[in-house]
Design a protein around this motif. Structure first.
Motif, PDB file in Angstrom:
ATOM      1  N   VAL A 177       0.726  -1.076  -0.133  1.00  0.00           N
ATOM      2  CA  VAL A 177      -0.110   0.010   0.093  1.00  0.00           C
ATOM      3  C   VAL A 177       0.846   1.416   0.164  1.00  0.00           C
ATOM      4  CG1 VAL A 177      -1.722   1.099   1.369  1.00  0.00           C
ATOM      5  CG2 VAL A 177      -1.962  -1.168   1.074  1.00  0.00           C
ATOM      6  N   SER A 178       2.113   1.303   0.598  1.00  0.00           N
ATOM      7  CA  SER A 178       2.988   2.473   0.841  1.00  0.00           C
ATOM      8  C   SER A 178       3.469   2.652  -0.733  1.00  0.00           C
ATOM      9  CB  SER A 178       4.018   1.920   1.696  1.00  0.00           C
ATOM     10  OG  SER A 178       3.484   2.033   3.157  1.00  0.00           O
ATOM     11  N   PHE A 179       3.711   1.579  -1.363  1.00  0.00           N
ATOM     12  CA  PHE A 179       4.170   1.546  -2.608  1.00  0.00           C
ATOM     13  C   PHE A 179       3.286   2.335  -3.491  1.00  0.00           C
ATOM     14  CE2 PHE A 179       4.790  -0.313  -7.223  1.00  0.00           C
ATOM     15  CZ  PHE A 179       6.334   0.298  -7.391  1.00  0.00           C
ATOM     16  N   ILE A 180       1.767   1.878  -3.640  1.00  0.00           N
ATOM     17  CA  ILE A 180       0.916   2.405  -4.417  1.00  0.00           C
ATOM     18  C   ILE A 180       0.634   3.705  -4.131  1.00  0.00           C
ATOM     19  CG2 ILE A 180      -1.543   2.062  -4.917  1.00  0.00           C
ATOM     20  CD1 ILE A 180      -1.321  -0.872  -4.241  1.00  0.00           C
ATOM     21  N   LEU A 181       0.724   3.923  -2.770  1.00  0.00           N
ATOM     22  CA  LEU A 181       0.655   5.472  -2.351  1.00  0.00           C
ATOM     23  C   LEU A 181       1.665   6.370  -3.097  1.00  0.00           C
ATOM     24  CD1 LEU A 181      -0.595   7.861  -0.748  1.00  0.00           C
ATOM     25  CD2 LEU A 181       0.529   6.960   1.398  1.00  0.00           C
ATOM     26  N   LEU A 182       2.956   6.070  -2.855  1.00  0.00           N
ATOM     27  CA  LEU A 182       3.873   6.464  -3.600  1.00  0.00           C
ATOM     28  C   LEU A 182       3.516   6.972  -4.968  1.00  0.00           C
ATOM     29  CD1 LEU A 182       7.309   5.283  -1.327  1.00  0.00           C
ATOM     30  CD2 LEU A 182       6.357   8.034  -1.588  1.00  0.00           C
ATOM     31  N   VAL A 183       3.516   5.907  -5.848  1.00  0.00           N
ATOM     32  CA  VAL A 183       3.015   6.119  -7.202  1.00  0.00           C
ATOM     33  C   VAL A 183       2.110   7.074  -7.561  1.00  0.00           C
ATOM     34  CG1 VAL A 183       2.508   4.616  -9.236  1.00  0.00           C
ATOM     35  CG2 VAL A 183       4.018   3.839  -7.742  1.00  0.00           C
ATOM     36  N   SER A 184       1.012   6.766  -6.840  1.00  0.00           N
ATOM     37  CA  SER A 184      -0.238   7.654  -6.857  1.00  0.00           C
ATOM     38  C   SER A 184       0.329   9.352  -6.519  1.00  0.00           C
ATOM     39  CB  SER A 184      -1.465   7.435  -5.945  1.00  0.00           C
ATOM     40  OG  SER A 184      -0.900   7.528  -4.496  1.00  0.00           O
ATOM     41  N   ILE A 185       0.939   9.423  -5.605  1.00  0.00           N
ATOM     42  CA  ILE A 185       1.529  10.940  -5.297  1.00  0.00           C
ATOM     43  C   ILE A 185       2.417  11.438  -6.434  1.00  0.00           C
ATOM     44  CG2 ILE A 185       3.029  12.410  -3.964  1.00  0.00           C
ATOM     45  CD1 ILE A 185       1.850  10.568  -1.510  1.00  0.00           C
TER      46      ILE A 185
END
Length: 291
Positions: free
Chosen positions: A63-71
């Protein structure tokens, strides 16, 4: 065209938009957007490098990885707002930002729910243990993001954004701007994003005092407080401006809110990964949990 003061000659009206050639403000936004993209990529690379360490694992690294990509994608969406508006940029800028940032806020909400479930599951005989195996965090991201996608699809089908030449707001000036098409869909997109942020803030505030191994809750609280503050203050400013300044207000809100989420959630982890590697230990995390 527009008559001169003596009404003897016809003069071309001034054309206004956020221009690469004329506006210093655009270059400031461009610089900050590129800088924030580089910072996000650096954090993303650091997390990939330290993928198997306890600090990265502690709060759901996927989820942290997805959050960074979305940011990162939200920062890149700023480029759709800069320069002369055309049909394709008008069509993509609000929809792309709305979807990418909703994925980010959904990840924040999923992290908050994960913190709640993880803490509840530590109690003996708790029925919350069953939810851990169901990948609740992935379901939250998928369901919450799908709702925003549905809103945007309806928006594009019913009344999509388009380029508009505004001759009426200022005499002697033509404002080239994006007409959002359906105001109801536009504000529904923003409202849904704000609703997710508000729910994340309330949940994170309620569990902010949990043990240190789950200390993302306090950082999520600050990030969502910053997000809500920026967008609440942005709305009256957005409605009271016209032309390129309206675009500038929204770009500022996007950069500020995304940077706030990035800094509040990931800078504390980056500090441990790079400057305090001795804290990146499973034993220390377990000891903090026991305390």
């Amino acid at each position: 065209m527009w008559p001169d003061e003596k009404k003897m000659l016809c003069l071309f009206k001034v054309v206004e938009f956020l221009s690469y050639e004329k506006d210093i403000l655009l270059h400031i936004f461009l610089t900050f957007a590129l800088l924030l993209c580089v910072i996000t990529l650096f954090i993303l690379g650091s997390f990939i490098h330290y993928w198997d360490t306890p600090v990265v694992k502690a709060n759901n690294r996927t989820v942290s990885f997805i959050l960074l990509v979305s940011i990162l994608l939200s920062f890149l969406c700023v480029f759709f707002f800069l320069g002369r508006p055309v049909d394709i940029t008008c069509l993509l800028r609000q929809v792309s930002f709305g979807n990418f940032f909703t994925i980010g806020v959904s990840c924040v909400l999923a992290k908050t729910i994960t913190v709640c479930i993880a803490f509840k599951a530590t109690k003996p005989g708790s029925s919350w243990r069953k939810l851990i195996s169901y990948k609740v965090d992935n379901c939250v991201v998928l369901v919450c993001s799908s709702m925003q996608v549905l809103i945007c699809v309806i928006w594009l089908l019913v009344s999509p954004p388009y380029v508009e030449y505004n001759h009426h707001t200022y005499p002697g000036k033509i404002i080239i701007q994006c007409n959002e098409g359906s105001d109801i869909c536009f504000y529904s997109m923003l409202g849904y994003m704000g609703l997710l942020a508000a729910v994340s803030f309330v949940l994170a505030f309620m569990v902010r005092t949990l043990p240190d191994s789950f200390n993302e809750a306090k950082y999520i609280t600050f990030s969502m407080l910053l997000f809500c503050s920026v967008w609440i203050s942005m709305i009256p400013a957005y409605l009271s401006t016209r032309g390129k300044y309206m675009v500038a207000v929204e770009v500022f809100a996007i950069l500020t809110s995304c940077a706030g989420v990035l800094g509040c959630i990931f800078f504390p982890k980056l500090y441990i990964l790079l400057l305090k590697p001795e804290l990146n230990s499973r034993n220390i995390i377990l000891n903090k949990t026991k305390n």
